[in-house]
Design a protein around this motif. Structure first.
Motif, PDB file in Angstrom:
ATOM      1  N   MET A   1       0.846  -1.187   0.000  1.00 12.07           N
ATOM      2  CA  MET A   1       0.000   0.000   0.000  1.00 12.07           C
ATOM      3  C   MET A   1       0.885   1.241   0.000  1.00 12.07           C
ATOM      4  O   MET A   1       1.967   1.256   0.578  1.00 12.07           O
TER       5      MET A   1
ATOM      6  N   GLU B   1       0.238   5.454   4.209  1.00 12.38           N
ATOM      7  CA  GLU B   1       0.490   4.958   5.561  1.00 12.38           C
ATOM      8  C   GLU B   1      -0.797   5.041   6.385  1.00 12.38           C
ATOM      9  O   GLU B   1      -1.453   6.087   6.406  1.00 12.38           O
ATOM     10  N   PRO B   2      -1.193   3.960   7.065  1.00 17.47           N
ATOM     11  CA  PRO B   2      -2.443   4.000   7.841  1.00 17.47           C
ATOM     12  C   PRO B   2      -2.327   4.959   9.019  1.00 17.47           C
ATOM     13  O   PRO B   2      -1.362   4.903   9.787  1.00 17.47           O
TER      14      PRO B   2
ATOM     15  N   PHE C   1       7.997   3.282   7.395  1.00 17.43           N
ATOM     16  CA  PHE C   1       6.923   2.731   6.570  1.00 17.43           C
ATOM     17  C   PHE C   1       7.459   2.368   5.198  1.00 17.43           C
ATOM     18  O   PHE C   1       8.271   3.098   4.618  1.00 17.43           O
TER      19      PHE C   1
ATOM     20  N   PRO D   1       6.233   1.676   1.471  1.00 21.45           N
ATOM     21  CA  PRO D   1       5.104   1.739   0.539  1.00 21.45           C
ATOM     22  C   PRO D   1       5.252   0.737  -0.604  1.00 21.45           C
ATOM     23  O   PRO D   1       5.500   1.102  -1.760  1.00 21.45           O
TER      24      PRO D   1
ATOM     25  N   SER E   1      -1.700  -5.529   2.090  1.00 25.08           N
ATOM     26  CA  SER E   1      -1.170  -5.411   3.445  1.00 25.08           C
ATOM     27  C   SER E   1      -0.394  -4.104   3.594  1.00 25.08           C
ATOM     28  O   SER E   1       0.005  -3.484   2.612  1.00 25.08           O
ATOM     29  N   GLN E   2      -0.169  -3.723   4.858  1.00 31.05           N
ATOM     30  CA  GLN E   2       0.698  -2.596   5.173  1.00 31.05           C
ATOM     31  C   GLN E   2       2.054  -3.145   5.622  1.00 31.05           C
ATOM     32  O   GLN E   2       2.130  -4.219   6.233  1.00 31.05           O
TER      33      GLN E   2
ATOM     34  N   THR F   1       4.496  -6.806   8.722  1.00 33.25           N
ATOM     35  CA  THR F   1       3.278  -6.668   7.927  1.00 33.25           C
ATOM     36  C   THR F   1       2.077  -6.554   8.854  1.00 33.25           C
ATOM     37  O   THR F   1       2.071  -7.104   9.957  1.00 33.25           O
TER      38      THR F   1
ATOM     39  N   ASP G   1      -3.157   5.416  -3.008  1.00 27.65           N
ATOM     40  CA  ASP G   1      -3.790   4.100  -3.138  1.00 27.65           C
ATOM     41  C   ASP G   1      -5.000   4.146  -4.066  1.00 27.65           C
ATOM     42  O   ASP G   1      -5.204   3.236  -4.882  1.00 27.65           O
TER      43      ASP G   1
END
Length: 313
Positions: free
Chosen positions: A1, A4-5, A30, A32, A37-38, A53, A299
């Motif tokens: 992704m 960043e969440p 992070f 990307p 998944s992150q 992850t 995204d």
């Protein structure tokens, strides 16, 4: 992704690593990469690095997939990149409500940004790897694949609502117009897929351990050889689930695969089925995404680009 969440900071990832794995990270950044998944890269000063992850929802499925990878790696399938157990022995941990985390070793190597296997020699190498995987006894935790197209029911609802504007976000209306223009195409592909399902279901060949997304971007080339990452889609399934990405009619590729898998060949109907399943699933997933509330982001831009690849304009 790419985005960043907001609910997961690098500091939180460091605390989860410390609390559950006993890993003291001096730095967490992070990453990307991938889609779904992150990811983060954590490291100690002059020490080891880890690939972290996080997946939102689906904790049981993620856990089963991680156990499958670990069992394969423990059986000396060196091409499998397996998660590292936490202090309590579990392979996934709920770091915060609705999110499960796993930690994998950081690999020194390189991969490609996209999935197609363009190098002939690498295609032969991955064919041999997949042959070994398909000959492996199925781990107990391995889930069985089914023929369902993800989000198909939601796609059918979207077809019924093409005559009114969609307002989920900046890509809602473009997605509606794109789907409206491709209505006949998608319906014909779905009908063709259903015919192929009935044909492939009648085959008596045994199903095998499949990775599910054994494309070039999921393979890290290291000094010790190819390493397959991202085992979240591992399932017991027809072998063609993995072979669609490498099958090109080449005698060298088939020979490399058979050297490990045995005297078996991909079946045309099953190859066609999986070549249809993937784009239909992508169309349904992205249409569902854009019918829901969304914002302009890296995204969403990438999701729109992918939808336009699979859905004729």
């Amino acid at each position: 992704m790419r985005d960043e969440p907001a609910e997961i900071s690098c500091e939180l990832v460091a605390r989860i690593l410390d609390e559950h794995w006993g890993f003291r990270a001096a730095e967490v950044v992070f990453a990307p990469v991938g889609f779904g998944s992150q990811h983060w890269i954590a490291s100690q000063e002059d020490g080891p690095r880890w690939f972290v992850t996080a997946d939102q929802g689906g904790g049981r499925a993620v856990g089963n997939a991680m156990r499958t990878a670990k069992e394969l790696a423990d059986r000396a399938y060196e091409f499998v990149v397996a998660p590292l157990p936490a202090r309590d022995g579990r392979l996934v941990q709920e770091g915060l409500p609705g999110w499960v985390f796993a930690v994998l070793p950081y690999l020194h190597g390189w991969s490609t940004p996209d999935g197609p296997w363009e190098d002939a020699a690498e295609r032969v190498q991955i064919a041999r790897v997949l042959g070994r995987l398909h000959a492996a006894p199925a781990p107990e935790s391995l889930q069985r694949w089914d023929f369902a197209i993800p989000n198909r029911d939601e796609l059918m609802v979207a077809f019924e609502e093409l005559d009114q504007p969609w307002s989920g976000g900046p890509y809602a209306e473009p997605a509606r117009l794109r789907l409206a223009g491709a209505r006949e195409y998608v319906h014909s592909r779905l009908a063709q897929y259903d015919v192929l399902v009935r044909e492939v279901e009648a085959f008596d060949d045994p199903w095998v351990v499949t990775h599910g997304e054994a494309h070039s971007a999921n393979v890290v080339r290291t000094a010790d050889g190819m390493r397959l990452v991202d085992w979240g889609t591992a399932r017991l399934a027809p072998r063609e689930r993995d072979l669609t990405g490498i099958h090109d009619g080449s005698a060298d590729v088939l020979a490399a695969y058979q050297s490990a898998a045995g005297p078996v060949s991909p079946r045309a109907a099953a190859l066609e089925l999986f070549n249809a399943w993937w784009p239909l699933g992508e169309i349904a997933s992205y249409v569902q995404l854009f019918r829901r509330p969304h914002v302009e982001s890296e995204d969403s831009k990438e999701s729109w680009r992918e939808l336009t690849v699979y859905l004729p304009g």
